[in-house]
Design a protein around this motif. Structure first.
Motif: not given
Length: 136
Positions: A37-49, A93-104
């Protein structure tokens, strides 16, 4: 044998079922970190958190639910002690996932407000439970 009230028993059963959702989040992370899955560094860290917070807070929430049974708390304070951490296990977790969704995405969106909201509920829940345990 530990005697649980009916509400605590039912809540614990429902919360245990959420582990399947957390498990599927782990599968999602394997895709992210496997490069599928194409993800940014922010998305990777937020999804992990988000995944880590979900798992840890569900475990802590179940413990708090059980420990509340040993207090004399009633009403709203009992509810907060028993379920505050579980509410935080949804909000954070909702805060981490929802705030990081969206391409790029390279910066969190407005859903990041769920993180401090969850932190407040988490703190209120554990402090209330600690007071109930220490004061009898």
């Amino acid at each position: 044998m530990l005697e649980l009230s009916d509400p605590a028993r039912i809540t614990a059963g429902i919360v245990l079922l959420t582990v399947v959702g957390i498990e599927s989040g782990g599968f999602f992370l394997l895709k992210v970190f496997g490069g599928r899955l194409a993800t940014t560094d922010l998305q990777k860290s937020f999804f992990r958190a988000g995944h880590a917070h979900a798992g840890v807070l569900v475990i802590l929430g179940l413990l708090c639910l059980l420990l509340t049974e040993a207090t004399g708390l009633t009403g709203f304070l009992r509810w907060l002690a028993a379920t505050g951490v579980l509410v935080a296990a949804i909000l954070m977790p909702a805060g981490f996932f929802l705030s990081a969704i969206g391409t790029g995405r390279t910066a969190p969106n407005r859903a990041v407000v769920l993180l401090p909201a969850g932190a407040v509920v988490l703190g209120a829940g554990v402090v209330t439970l600690a007071g109930g345990l220490l004061l009898g």
